[in-house]
Design an enzyme around this catalytic site. Structure first.
Site: not given
Ligand code: BGC
Length: 821
Positions: A375-376, A514, A628-629
């Site tokens: 989704w980046d 996540e 995590k984020q």
């Molecule tokens: C993040 C995701 C991201 C992925 C790729 C992961 O560590 O949690 O949000 O899409 O890295 O950058």
């Protein structure tokens, strides 16, 4: 060299070499080559890597007793190799030299961001006072995406004799750049072949060689193919020596997977310099307008201009590109931002518009996440929309071509519409690994991140944003609508009416955070009512309805009144859980245990990867209120305060400043920032509610890659989302820039540390609108031309800026004041 336009390292530090290789990678959107020294091969300290956008291969591995399949972006043959040694006239040849050799006495390197070159200077001295100075400059051509070049200058000091050079193409490579993946199959290439071509006008196709051929074979080539995807790859390297040297003896050496030329270059004492130019062409069978990759590569190398001309055209291409994308921010932040922009443009350049590729989360700079597309793009396209809209459109077309795969995936999951994969690669199927390794515990664990169906909303959001910024209605009502409607249909079919709460629910998903992939002790993975997922789903449904109302005849999805009414109902009645006056990340979040953050920080120091720490302790992060984020807070990243309140109002919920402020505080205290995206989103969101803390997140987002804050991950590739996101933090975050209703909306909220900057954007038919922020005023400059005036909305007022005019507008917090042109 100009300050603010270079990125330099003094001295040689083997321990940080892999990080430097990533940050000094060169590329042009078609391919990227890591900044590894030409003298070295892959090993613990070095990892040369060359990756072509969209070139993937699938292999099966056995881990933890299971067969798993992974698709990887393939490390292609290394075109860099160039070794050398001193052959004095009065002594036997010295050792082959490299930065790791004890004879190295001096080393520095500089990345020239304006012109896209990497230069290394090294000096070697043997025990008898013989010195050799080596200057190497390399480029990956921004004008001709298939070309790269390396010029090496050797200068003698205190001796005469010969420099022996061995240079060629190494096809004996594998994907070995990520330690965590070392138990997985990594040999993606097979079917090697190699050869050489003379530079004397007697080429097999009857063409003539430029620059007066030497009569010897000076061009070597190597071809191979990927094992499963059957992409044929060819590289050719033309090796020429400096003017006036005649034709030094050279020999071509071929082994099964390598081809190399050895040359002995006479060097005539102190101050005498010899030059070796290596010009490389790379083609794959994915390229249009070629006969075969080998022919195209050989032809490309043979006919390429000499190094000085190549350098000049490469520099011109970069100059042109910078005109479309520069960002001027003073100070150290500005230097890092320019490096970020450089890497974004090397990954996604105007050449990308010609390719069938998505946004690789780690750039084309390394093998982490296997070159997959997540989704980046949500953090990348909004920036690109205002500079290279044709590239945004191509990246969205990558998604559109994989719409049938997304529909098949939904169908297999028993749903309607389009279910985009969490990780996407060549053909759009779900590429998320089934198992992932916790390097801390050594355990292979099931990976449920594929339940992040919110990726579909990211695609829809990007379609909408791109069309708003570019005014590309053809795309909006064509490919764009097909995607938005497919995604909306998936959400509508996923939403289940719960009479108990009188709302629709979406169950069994994973949110952007996540860490939480299920309820503690539950038999099945997945969470219910993830606020981010539901709010964005409601937004997608509304945009889909807008589209249907605007141009019903394009809706080839045969949407009936009944389905539209259901979408409308869901868009108004999706469930968003709350607790203690804040938005809950998902249903049940408040029942989870509180983590003793201070204690974990005391014990482990860096707790960014709390999930791994807890798993290694025999516990699980699923038990805790620990993210995590940014998850809920992502809503403040995607939507302006007004737009967000509007979506909540539509859903029948209150979202005032107090609730949002409390929500921000709540999750701030419960987030470990285990993704580089997290600091970025927090900086963005806090810029509008808590200035003081915003800057520290901003600093973290800025230094994430240059200081490798996630502990070794940048060595495996840049974090493209975070890099592009920091650019957008200035461009849209600080200015509050939105492109909607045919106007540029500004709502500046600059941080004191980022209160002075200038950016040039492309908005619809205006190629070069200048926006600058200075001491509580914003300047809008519209270039001369026949493209009509630009409407600007600021502080509730509308201003018109006519072509050729510059207007300074006072920020509303001070006295709204239009000082006029
Ligand atoms: C993040 C995701 C991201 C992925 C790729 C992961 O560590 O949690 O949000 O899409 O890295 O950058």
């Amino acid at each position: 060299m100009e300050s603010g336009w270079t990125w330099s390292y003094q001295g040689y530090d083997p321990q940080t070499e892999r990080l430097r290789e990533t940050l000094c990678a060169l590329g042009n959107g078609y391919f990227v080559t890591r900044g590894a020294a030409a003298e070295v091969s892959a090993g613990p300290l070095h990892y040369p890597g060359t990756y072509a956008a969209g070139c993937y291969n699938r292999l099966t591995s056995t881990v933890a007793g299971r067969q798993v399949e992974n698709e990887d972006m393939v490390n292609l043959p290394n075109w860099l190799p160039l070794r050398y040694r001193i052959c004095p006239s009065d002594a036997p040849p010295g050792p082959w030299l490299s930065p790791d050799h004890p004879q190295l006495t001096e080393h520095r390197q500089t990345l020239d961001l304006r012109h896209g070159t990497l230069t290394r200077w090294s000096t070697y001295e043997d025990g008898d006072g013989r010195r050799l100075r080596v200057k190497q400059t390399r480029l990956v051509h921004m004008g001709d995406p298939h070309l790269a070049a390396l010029r090496a200058l050797f200068t003698a000091d205190g001796w005469s004799g010969e420099v022996e050079v061995a240079t060629g193409i190494d096809g004996d490579v594998r994907n070995g750049g990520v330690t965590r993946y070392q138990d997985l199959a990594s040999r993606h290439l097979c079917g090697w072949d190699s050869g050489s071509e003379p530079d004397d006008g007697v080429r097999s196709d009857g063409g003539t060689a430029p620059g007066g051929g030497s009569g010897q074979a000076d061009t070597v080539w190597l071809s191979c193919r990927t094992l499963d995807s059957d992409v044929r790859v060819a590289l050719a390297a033309r090796i020429r020596v400096g003017p006036g040297r005649g034709a030094p003896p050279r020999a071509t050496e071929r082994t099964a997977r390598r081809v190399c030329q050895r040359l002995r270059l006479p060097i005539l004492g102190t101050g005498s310099t010899v030059v070796v130019d290596k010009t490389v062409a790379l083609h794959t069978s994915r390229d249009p307008a070629i006969g075969s990759p080998v022919h195209a590569a050989v032809e490309g190398a043979l006919t390429a201009p000499d190094f000085p001309q190549l350098l000049a055209s490469h520099r011109a291409a970069w100059e042109h590109l910078w005109q479309r994308a520069d960002l001027e921010v003073p100070g150290e932040a500005g230097e890092i931002l320019r490096l970020h922009l450089f890497h974004v443009l090397q990954t996604l350049s105007p050449h990308t518009a010609e390719l069938d590729v998505g946004v690789p989360a780690r750039g084309l700079h390394g093998e982490a996440y296997r070159g997959h597309v997540f989704w980046d793009e949500l953090f990348v396209l909004p920036f690109l929309n205002l500079h290279l809209p044709e590239v945004s459109r191509a990246l969205l077309d990558y998604r559109h071509r994989r719409l049938p795969a997304a529909c098949r995936a939904a169908q297999e999951a028993g749903r309607a519409g389009a279910m985009y994969p969490w990780q996407s690669g060549s053909d759009g199927r779900e590429e998320t690994q089934q198992l992932h390794l916790n390097p801390r515990s050594g355990h292979w664990l099931p990976d449920h991140s594929r339940l992040q169906h919110h990726v579909g909303s990211a695609v829809a959001y990007n379609v909408w944003q791109y069309c708003q910024a570019s005014g590309d209605t053809e795309f909006l009502y064509g490919h764009g609508a097909e995607m938005v409607l497919g995604i909306a249909r998936f959400w509508a079919d996923s939403a289940v009416w719960d009479p108990g709460i009188g709302r629709y629910r979406i169950r069994g998903v994973v949110g952007p955070d996540e860490y939480h992939d299920g309820y503690p002790g539950a038999a099945e993975p997945g969470l219910d009512d993830n606020a981010y997922t539901n709010v964005t789903a409601a937004w997608v449904l509304m945009r889909a309805l807008d589209l249907c109302r605007a141009l019903p005849e394009t809706c080839h999805w045969e949407l009936g009144d009944e389905e539209m009414a259901r979408w409308d109902d869901i868009a108004h009645r999706l469930y968003v859980p709350y607790h203690q006056g804040v938005i809950s990340q998902f249903a049940g979040y408040p029942e989870l245990a509180e983590l003793d953050w201070a204690e974990y920080r005391r014990r482990y120091g860096d707790i960014r990867r709390l999930d791994r720490i807890l798993e290694a302790e025999g516990d699980t992060v699923n038990r805790y209120q620990a993210s995590k984020q940014a998850d809920v807070l992502m809503l403040g990243y995607l939507f302006s305060p007004n737009e967000l309140s509007e979506v909540f109002r539509q859903l029948g919920y209150a979202l005032d400043d107090d609730i949002w402020r409390r929500t921000v505080e709540y999750y701030l205290a419960r987030t470990s920032h285990g993704s580089t995206l997290s600091a970025l989103v927090h900086a963005w969101v806090l810029a509008r509610v808590r200035h003081d803390d915003a800057w520290s997140y901003c600093e973290e987002a800025l230094t994430g890659d240059v200081a490798d804050l996630q502990g070794g991950t940048t060595t495996e590739g840049i974090h493209l989302g975070a890099m592009a996101g920091t650019l957008d933090l200035v461009q849209r975050g600080m200015t509050g820039l939105e492109t909607r209703d045919d106007a540029l909306w500004l709502a500046p909220a600059p941080l004191p540390q980022l209160s002075k900057f200038a950016v040039r954007i492309r908005y619809r038919r205006h190629w070069d609108i200048g926006l600058a922020l200075r001491a509580e005023r914003v300047r809008v400059a519209v270039p001369d031309g026949g493209n009509g005036p630009v409407r600007v909305r600021l502080g509730g007022r509308t201003f018109t800026v006519v072509p050729g005019a510059t207007r300074w507008l006072g920020l509303p917090a001070t006295h709204p004041d239009d000082t006029g042109p």
